[in-house]
Enzyme design. Structure first.
Site, mmCIF file in Angstrom:
data_model
loop_
_atom_site.group_PDB
_atom_site.id
_atom_site.type_symbol
_atom_site.label_atom_id
_atom_site.label_comp_id
_atom_site.label_asym_id
_atom_site.label_seq_id
_atom_site.Cartn_x
_atom_site.Cartn_y
_atom_site.Cartn_z
ATOM 1 N N TYR A 1 14.570 31.972 3.104
ATOM 2 C CA TYR A 1 13.480 32.842 3.542
ATOM 3 C C TYR A 1 13.388 32.920 4.948
ATOM 4 C CZ TYR A 1 10.906 31.811 -1.100
ATOM 5 O OH TYR A 1 10.414 31.826 -2.156
ATOM 6 N N LYS B 1 0.902 -1.287 0.048
ATOM 7 C CA LYS B 1 -0.063 0.123 0.038
ATOM 8 C C LYS B 1 1.027 1.277 0.002
ATOM 9 C CE LYS B 1 -0.472 -0.092 4.967
ATOM 10 N NZ LYS B 1 -1.521 -0.167 6.240
#
Length: 690
Positions: free
Chosen positions: A582, A356
């Site tokens: 940033y 999965k």
């Protein structure tokens, strides 16, 4: 400068040289100048080409324990089929063949003179693998005897037929085969010699090659002078010569060159068409004297055109998978892990591979295909879409959907032969109401309280098994705390196991067949004794990592399957005191070299990983991440990695030189477990299967 790190470059590059020799064999470059020289080039030196192709195939098949034989043969047959179609116009122009001759050529000779290699390779691989059921010395002896028989029908034919009985033998052989250099007599020996991969000291290999090649040259000219050759592909000294040559090439291995590998294959496939085109073009342009009658110019024109056409085909049509950021999957490690896990399961218990979330970020399709080749026939996914994707990729066997599927999707469950986990009674009733024969596994809730019918409600459980349209193939549960070794959690795990077993026993007592029962997960295998179950649902352990750094009771020698890598996009030098990124999170304290790496939080990494102490490996050196991670890039301090440059490989998970960044370590830095970290790796990260 961009650097590639792989293996087997010497073998890949010699493929190109071998392909050029094959072109020479079919164009006789020196025949206009010297018959003896052309004989040496095409009938002696050129005869190392095809044995080398066989040996390199045997070598790589043996490196994988011959487990990839089926896949290899499929690819070979597909390539052969394409080549047959490619040369159909030429066959038609030459008059074609009778039906029997078509069958004979397809199975034995090839439909054009150079295509004999493909049926020979297929037959040779099957024979070599069959001989390997014996001990290796016996296999080599058998292949050598076949080679000697073939030798009598090739270079030594004029001598062999003087021996009573051999002429009748070869007359019979040549009713089916045009030559004895084929998959029966020729290919098996060189495939097995390549599989052995004899490694000698370079000096010894070079001396052996020089002496054996000189002996083969003398042998060839001697046989030529006697005029006994029916063909001239097989010599007594050729196998010895090839052993020394291959050993010398193995000692020079330092990298992989896939372009060289593909170029050699294309040159081999295309050069007969190029011969036709050069001859046709020469007649149109009235250049017969230059491009046809002059054998050297003819060879050069054919080789040039073959290389140009091959290069055009090889022009990139999509970005390279390793151009920006990617996941590397080690299929060998996956197979090793599967073998180790299967070895510790109780007798009769089979491994159900949990794939999965794109096999926890490892690529569900390549993982499932590799495991299917290992004999695994049970897979588990999370949702309908994942199950459908596996079926469309050709995955056979049981595919169990562990999560909820809306009953309105029942036709897809039926169409793709998927097995659905039943979440509760109402879910089961809604599925049954679709009136399709659906295969299901019943979920039993033993304490996780996620999906399933309460383990103590035996009557309600029994009602599920009596629903008309459901085919109950299995019964399962999930353990909530088996990843913990603390006394309280272990007691809870023991209680869950008891509840599950009591529910299964009660169902049997009431006449219900529970089918295949399963409750073990990866940590149940690590922390519990083998359970009396039909399946063990193994997820994270298959991929060679633990969910966390917590200790386990039965550790296994598993290998990490996934590496996460990226590239340096740019390197710049900043003065002390400058801000980068940033939000003024990072300020240089010294003259600093900053590398921009082309991976970011949109690829599944946490934005604050640099502030959590995240590091990468460049040239085997550990370098710290700095500043705030960008959506598509991150900054790395490479001041202490003087060689760092644009294009360099950056390792975020995996090994580089003496250092390793494990998925467990990165997960800790990210404040999570490996299950989440790996399954969040974005689809933008390309997948490279090794």
């Amino acid at each position: 400068m961009m650097k590639q790190r792989s293996s087997h470059a010497a073998l890949d590059l010699f493929r190109v040289a071998a392909a050029v020799l094959v072109v020479a064999i079919h164009t006789s470059p020196l025949t206009s100048y010297t018959q003896a020289g052309d004989f040496f080039l095409t009938r002696i030196l050129g005869r190392v080409a095809v044995p080398f192709f066989f040996m390199v195939s045997g070598y790589f098949l043996a490196q994988k324990g011959w487990v990839s034989t089926r896949s290899f043969l499929k690819k070979t047959l597909a390539l052969y089929g394409g080549a047959v179609l490619l040369y159909l116009p030429l066959n038609w122009y030459q008059g074609g063949f009778s039906p029997w001759e078509w069958v004979r050529r397809l199975l034995v000779e090839g439909t054009l003179y150079h295509l004999w290699y493909f049926p020979a390779l297929v037959v040779g691989v099957l024979l070599a693998k069959g001989l390997l059921r014996l001990k290796l010395p016996l296999a080599l002896t058998g292949a050598a005897l076949l080679y000697l028989v073939g030798l009598g029908g090739d270079s030594y034919y004029g001598l062999a037929v003087q021996i009573p009985g051999l002429k009748a033998l070869y007359d019979g052989v040549f009713q089916l085969f045009s030559h004895t250099r084929n998959g029966l007599f020729f290919a098996p020996l060189f495939l097995l010699l390549g599989a052995v991969g004899i490694s000698l000291r370079p000096a010894v290999a070079a001396a052996g090659l020089a002496s054996s090649f000189a002996a083969m040259t003398a042998e060839a000219f001697l046989l030529r002078s006697f005029g006994v050759q029916r063909h001239d592909s097989m010599y007594l000294f050729l196998p010895l010569c090839m052993v020394f040559l291959f050993s010398l090439l193995l000692s020079a291995n330092s990298g992989e060159n896939r372009t060289g590998r593909r170029l050699s294959a294309l040159i081999y496939l295309l050069h007969p068409w190029c011969i036709v085109l050069v001859r046709g073009g020469a007649k149109v342009l009235r250049l017969n004297g230059l491009l046809i009658e002059n054998s050297l110019f003819h060879f050069a024109a054919v080789l040039t055109l073959s290389c140009l056409l091959s290069a055009l085909i090889l022009l990139p049509r999509r970005p390279r998978k390793d151009a920006r950021a990617w996941r590397e999957i080690d299929i060998g490690a996956l197979e090793t892990n599967a073998k180790a896990l299967r070895s510790v399961l109780s007798p009769g218990c089979r491994l159900m591979a949990v794939v999965k979330a794109d096999a926890y970020g490892h690529g569900a399709v390549p993982v499932a295909r590799a495991l299917q080749r290992q004999g695994i026939r049970e897979f588990a996914v999370a949702c309908l879409a994942e199950g459908v994707a596996l079926r469309r990729a050709g995955i056979r066997g049981t595919i169990l959907i562990l999560g909820y599927t809306d009953p309105t999707e029942a036709p897809l469950l039926f169409r793709y032969r998927l097995t659905q986990a039943v979440a509760d009674l109402s879910h089961a009733q809604a599925l049954s109401a679709r009136k399709l024969p659906l295969h299901v596994h019943v979920a039993v809730d033993t304490g996780l309280h996620r999906l399933g019918v309460d383990a103590g409600d035996h009557e309600q459980l029994a009602r599920l098994y009596r629903l008309r349209h459901l085919r109950v193939d299995g019964t399962f549960s999930h353990l909530s705390d088996c990843d913990s070794l603390c006394k309280e959690d272990m007691e809870r795990t023991r209680s869950q196991l008891e509840q599950f077993q009591e529910a299964v026993d009660a169902l049997r007592f009431m006449g219900c067949r529970p089918g295949k029962v399963h409750i073990q997960s990866s940590y149940a295998v690590w922390n519990l004794p083998p359970q009396r179950c039909d399946y063990a649902r193994i997820g994270i352990a298959l991929y060679g990592v633990y969910s966390s750094s917590s200790a386990v009771y039965h550790p296994l020698a598993l290998q990490p399957v996934l590496s996460l890598k990226s590239r340096v996009a740019s390197v710049r030098t900043l003065d002390a005191g400058e801000w980068a990124g940033y939000g003024k999170v990072f300020q240089t304290r010294r003259e600093t070299r900053l590398a921009t790496v082309s991976i970011g939080y949109a690829d599944g990494l946490p934005r604050d990983l640099p502030q959590r102490g995240g590091t990468v490996l460049i040239h085997g050196q550990r370098c710290p991440m700095v500043g705030r991670m960008f959506m598509d890039q991150l900054l790395v301090d490479v001041t202490d990695c003087a060689d760092a440059a644009a294009g360099d490989v950056v390792t975020l998970i995996g090994q580089d030189g003496p250092h390793c960044i494990s998925a467990e370590r990165l997960a800790v830095s990210c404040g999570t477990i490996t299950n989440e970290l790996l399954s969040r790796l974005g689809q933008r990260l390309t997948l490279i299967v090794r």
